[in-house]
Motif scaffolding. Structure first.
Motif, PDB file in Angstrom:
ATOM      1  N   ARG A   1      -6.715  -3.519  16.379  1.00 41.75           N
ATOM      2  CA  ARG A   1      -6.151  -3.607  17.727  1.00 41.75           C
ATOM      3  C   ARG A   1      -6.921  -2.664  18.631  1.00 41.75           C
ATOM      4  NH1 ARG A   1      -2.658   0.393  19.973  1.00 41.75           N
ATOM      5  NH2 ARG A   1      -2.417   2.146  18.532  1.00 41.75           N
TER       6      ARG A   1
ATOM      7  N   ASP B   1       3.787  -2.162  30.714  1.00 40.52           N
ATOM      8  CA  ASP B   1       2.840  -1.176  30.195  1.00 40.52           C
ATOM      9  C   ASP B   1       1.705  -0.927  31.185  1.00 40.52           C
ATOM     10  OD1 ASP B   1       1.170   0.438  28.579  1.00 40.52           O
ATOM     11  OD2 ASP B   1       1.766  -0.656  26.771  1.00 40.52           O
TER      12      ASP B   1
ATOM     13  N   GLU C   1      -8.536   2.977  23.325  1.00 38.74           N
ATOM     14  CA  GLU C   1      -8.089   3.249  21.956  1.00 38.74           C
ATOM     15  C   GLU C   1      -8.472   2.082  21.058  1.00 38.74           C
ATOM     16  OE1 GLU C   1      -3.844   3.889  19.525  1.00 38.74           O
ATOM     17  OE2 GLU C   1      -3.878   3.923  21.724  1.00 38.74           O
TER      18      GLU C   1
ATOM     19  N   ARG D   1      -6.738  -0.961  22.897  1.00 39.27           N
ATOM     20  CA  ARG D   1      -6.095  -0.851  24.197  1.00 39.27           C
ATOM     21  C   ARG D   1      -7.170  -0.572  25.237  1.00 39.27           C
ATOM     22  NH1 ARG D   1      -0.604  -0.192  24.440  1.00 39.27           N
ATOM     23  NH2 ARG D   1      -0.663   1.266  26.189  1.00 39.27           N
TER      24      ARG D   1
ATOM     25  N   GLU E   1      -2.998  -4.178  25.677  1.00 37.27           N
ATOM     26  CA  GLU E   1      -3.255  -4.083  24.242  1.00 37.27           C
ATOM     27  C   GLU E   1      -3.552  -5.468  23.676  1.00 37.27           C
ATOM     28  OE1 GLU E   1      -0.557  -1.596  21.968  1.00 37.27           O
ATOM     29  OE2 GLU E   1      -0.431  -3.134  20.410  1.00 37.27           O
TER      30      GLU E   1
ATOM     31  N   SER F   1       0.676  -6.017  24.766  1.00 38.85           N
ATOM     32  CA  SER F   1       1.497  -5.031  25.473  1.00 38.85           C
ATOM     33  C   SER F   1       2.493  -5.741  26.377  1.00 38.85           C
ATOM     34  CB  SER F   1       0.600  -4.092  26.292  1.00 38.85           C
ATOM     35  OG  SER F   1      -0.362  -4.827  27.014  1.00 38.85           O
TER      36      SER F   1
ATOM     37  N   GLN G   1      -1.249   0.012  30.345  1.00 40.83           N
ATOM     38  CA  GLN G   1      -2.498  -0.410  29.730  1.00 40.83           C
ATOM     39  C   GLN G   1      -2.302  -1.792  29.104  1.00 40.83           C
ATOM     40  OE1 GLN G   1      -4.408   2.427  27.168  1.00 40.83           O
ATOM     41  NE2 GLN G   1      -4.374   4.053  28.684  1.00 40.83           N
TER      42      GLN G   1
END
Length: 272
Positions: A36, A76, A26, A38, A80, A72, A78
């Motif tokens: 940002r 999490d 993302e 991810r 970030e 993150s 993932q």
């Protein structure tokens, strides 16, 4: 002209040994200066909320890394990251062109001082940030441990313009609407955002000026710094780090580290 980010199939043949190669899932651009992204998280990668990692790209056949706070939380699935865009930056000039599916390199060992373990017990924790310095706090305010350790969590974020505050607004909204974080954070989380150049926002000024004048405390409805109660974390521009550190020292707070917890901690890792 900025070089495009390298696609996964291009990078695979040149990935250095001993690093993770993860896939971007993302990308969100907030302004022409901030974005940002991810990416996937290696199953074996462990970190404490608030730590940073060395991430990078292959640029002209060589890996280029910079320190980035992991935005993150530790739970999490993932990873970030929140980044500034620097036109001539060795890494960010390329990183800002990331697309979903691209590959990002990451060294395997995270580190950093902006972790709950580096602070001695207290009742209130301030998280002072400017610009992308909010990233480690994006991790910490989404970690239940932060609310277990402190009765009040105050996220302070200063930028030039209101548009640059949006990442912080989104974070706080996410916490307050999250299925389990909303109950844990409750009324403990406070958000104090200020701008230095946009006259159309109610909270104006550099955070250090607002501390000195007492405006920050008045706006938040809290007493001035008290070393028995207050703890602080600082991440942002070098000038802000230096000034905020001195204000905390003047209030009697002592700097801590991973091997010697204290009443405030500073992150000195920067990206370009």
């Amino acid at each position: 002209m900025n070089a495009p980010a390298l696609k996964t199939e291009t990078v695979e043949t040149a990935i250095p040994a001993g690093v993770f190669a993860e896939t971007v899932t993302e990308v969100q651009h907030y302004t022409d200066r901030l974005f940002r992204f991810r990416m996937t998280r290696p199953a074996e990668f462990r970190f404490r909320s608030g730590e940073f990692a060395m991430i990078g790209l292959m640029v002209e056949g060589k890996p280029v890394y910079r320190a980035y706070s992991i935005a993150s939380p530790a739970w999490d699935e993932q990873l970030e990251f929140f980044s500034i865009k620097v036109p001539d930056g060795p890494l960010t000039s390329h990183l800002q062109n990331l697309k979903v599916g691209d590959t990002v390199l990451m060294r395997k060992k995270p580190t950093g001082t902006l972790v709950n373990d580096a602070l001695t017990p207290g009742k209130r924790v301030y998280m002072f940030s400017t610009g992308t310095g909010i990233a480690p706090f994006a991790s910490l305010i989404r970690d239940p441990e932060t609310y277990e350790k402190f009765e009040e969590v105050i996220l302070c974020h200063t930028c030039r313009e209101v548009s640059e505050l949006q990442y912080g607004f989104d974070l706080v909204e996410e916490v307050r609407n999250h299925e389990f974080l909303s109950e844990i954070a409750g009324v403990k989380l406070k958000h104090y955002a200020t701008v230095t150049r946009d006259a159309n926002y109610p909270h104006q000024g550099r955070i250090t000026d607002n501390i000195v004048s007492g405006k920050m405390f008045a706006d938040l409805g809290v007493a001035p710094f008290d070393k028995e109660i207050d703890r602080a974390m600082i991440c942002g521009s070098s000038a802000m780090l230096k000034e905020t550190k001195q204000l905390l020292i003047d209030a009697g707070l002592e700097e801590g580290a991973n091997n010697k917890p204290g009443e405030f901690v500073i992150e000195r890792a920067f990206v370009d």
